[in-house]
Write a protein that holds these residues in place. Structure first.
Motif, mmCIF file in Angstrom:
data_model
loop_
_atom_site.group_PDB
_atom_site.id
_atom_site.type_symbol
_atom_site.label_atom_id
_atom_site.label_comp_id
_atom_site.label_asym_id
_atom_site.label_seq_id
_atom_site.Cartn_x
_atom_site.Cartn_y
_atom_site.Cartn_z
ATOM 1 N N ARG A 71 0.954 -1.133 0.101
ATOM 2 C CA ARG A 71 0.009 0.035 0.204
ATOM 3 C C ARG A 71 0.853 1.087 -0.060
ATOM 4 N N VAL A 72 0.187 2.198 -0.311
ATOM 5 C CA VAL A 72 0.908 3.576 -0.478
ATOM 6 C C VAL A 72 -0.222 4.762 0.367
ATOM 7 N N LEU A 73 0.483 4.966 1.434
ATOM 8 C CA LEU A 73 -0.311 6.283 2.384
ATOM 9 C C LEU A 73 0.236 7.404 2.213
ATOM 10 N N THR A 74 -0.766 8.513 1.569
ATOM 11 C CA THR A 74 -0.289 9.539 1.415
ATOM 12 C C THR A 74 -1.054 10.684 2.209
ATOM 13 N N TYR A 75 -0.663 11.700 2.673
ATOM 14 C CA TYR A 75 -1.248 12.481 3.385
ATOM 15 C C TYR A 75 -0.879 13.996 2.978
ATOM 16 N N PHE A 76 -2.110 14.959 3.175
ATOM 17 C CA PHE A 76 -2.190 16.034 2.351
ATOM 18 C C PHE A 76 -3.211 17.035 2.841
ATOM 19 N N ASN A 77 -3.147 18.281 2.462
ATOM 20 C CA ASN A 77 -4.172 19.378 2.787
ATOM 21 C C ASN A 77 -4.913 19.334 1.358
ATOM 22 N N LEU A 78 -6.202 19.870 1.689
ATOM 23 C CA LEU A 78 -6.980 20.059 0.302
ATOM 24 C C LEU A 78 -7.931 21.117 0.576
ATOM 25 N N LYS A 79 -7.645 22.262 0.118
ATOM 26 C CA LYS A 79 -8.622 23.596 0.029
ATOM 27 C C LYS A 79 -9.914 23.180 -0.633
ATOM 28 N N ARG A 80 -11.002 24.381 -0.301
ATOM 29 C CA ARG A 80 -12.247 24.028 -1.222
ATOM 30 C C ARG A 80 -12.173 24.183 -2.500
ATOM 31 N N GLY A 81 -12.636 23.349 -3.116
ATOM 32 C CA GLY A 81 -12.696 23.420 -4.595
ATOM 33 C C GLY A 81 -11.518 22.751 -5.295
ATOM 34 N N GLU A 82 -10.546 22.568 -4.503
ATOM 35 C CA GLU A 82 -9.312 22.120 -5.165
ATOM 36 C C GLU A 82 -9.336 20.649 -5.435
ATOM 37 N N ALA A 83 -8.482 20.179 -6.549
ATOM 38 C CA ALA A 83 -8.452 18.656 -6.488
ATOM 39 C C ALA A 83 -6.721 18.575 -6.715
ATOM 40 N N LYS A 84 -6.430 17.144 -6.325
ATOM 41 C CA LYS A 84 -5.100 16.887 -6.142
ATOM 42 C C LYS A 84 -4.880 15.406 -7.022
ATOM 43 N N THR A 85 -3.924 15.027 -7.782
ATOM 44 C CA THR A 85 -4.074 13.905 -8.426
ATOM 45 C C THR A 85 -2.472 13.177 -7.897
ATOM 46 N N PHE A 86 -2.690 11.879 -7.508
ATOM 47 C CA PHE A 86 -1.230 11.444 -6.812
ATOM 48 C C PHE A 86 -1.009 10.263 -7.829
ATOM 49 N N ASP A 87 0.190 10.101 -8.314
ATOM 50 C CA ASP A 87 0.716 8.899 -9.089
ATOM 51 C C ASP A 87 1.313 7.915 -8.221
ATOM 52 N N ILE A 88 1.018 6.477 -8.618
ATOM 53 C CA ILE A 88 1.999 5.437 -8.146
ATOM 54 C C ILE A 88 2.280 4.680 -9.163
ATOM 55 N N ARG A 89 3.528 4.497 -9.313
ATOM 56 C CA ARG A 89 4.049 3.379 -10.353
ATOM 57 C C ARG A 89 3.992 1.930 -9.697
ATOM 58 N N LEU A 90 3.550 1.182 -10.879
ATOM 59 C CA LEU A 90 3.349 -0.298 -10.523
ATOM 60 C C LEU A 90 3.692 -1.187 -11.679
ATOM 61 N N GLN A 91 3.907 -2.387 -11.103
ATOM 62 C CA GLN A 91 4.021 -3.439 -12.112
ATOM 63 C C GLN A 91 3.022 -4.802 -11.675
ATOM 64 N N ALA A 92 2.619 -5.544 -12.942
ATOM 65 C CA ALA A 92 1.742 -6.608 -12.692
ATOM 66 C C ALA A 92 2.715 -7.548 -12.534
ATOM 67 N N SER A 93 3.125 -8.133 -11.491
ATOM 68 C CA SER A 93 4.199 -9.163 -11.136
ATOM 69 C C SER A 93 3.936 -10.501 -11.136
#
Length: 126
Positions: A71-93
């Motif tokens: 798993r990846v646990l990501t912690y952040f703040n988010l202002k009203r009306g704001e959107a954030k995109t987080f990327d995670i590189r993966l491999q089908a192993s």
């Protein structure tokens, strides 16, 4: 963009998770995004290449990120009306059929602020 329900073993791809604050009235702090990956996938930890890269959190728009085996646990703040995109590189192993766990986001100190995706199923083919 690829479909993740059937992947070829060895495929590298990036998961993009977008979180939006649709409240219209509140800024949220201390948001926790929990992204658990299926057992047949592996997480590529980019910090292993550049362990001294202090700009990563700033450029990725989060306060802290904890990358574990499943798993990846990501912690952040988010202002009203704001959107954030987080990327995670993966491999089908590993070949097989696996549960795709729900992705969950919640305000750590306000139980009324939360959302999650549906769980599903993925297959990694040889």
């Amino acid at each position: 963009q690829i479909g993740i329900t059937r992947l070829k073993q060895g495929s590298d791809f990036t998961a993009k998770v977008t979180v939006s604050n649709i409240s219209g009235t509140s800024d949220y702090t201390d948001i926790a995004l929990t992204h658990i990956v299926p057992s047949g996938w592996e997480i590529y930890n980019e910090r292993m290449e550049n362990p001294d890269d202090e700009d990563t959190a700033t450029t990725m728009n989060y306060n802290y990120r904890d990358i574990r085996d499943d798993r990846v646990l990501t912690y952040f703040n988010l202002k009203r009306g704001e959107a954030k995109t987080f990327d995670i590189r993966l491999q089908a192993s590993y070949a097989g059929t696996f549960v795709l766990p729900a992705i969950q986001v919640e305000a750590m100190y306000d139980t009324s602020v939360q959302a999650r995706t549906r769980a599903g199923e993925v297959t990694v083919e040889r």
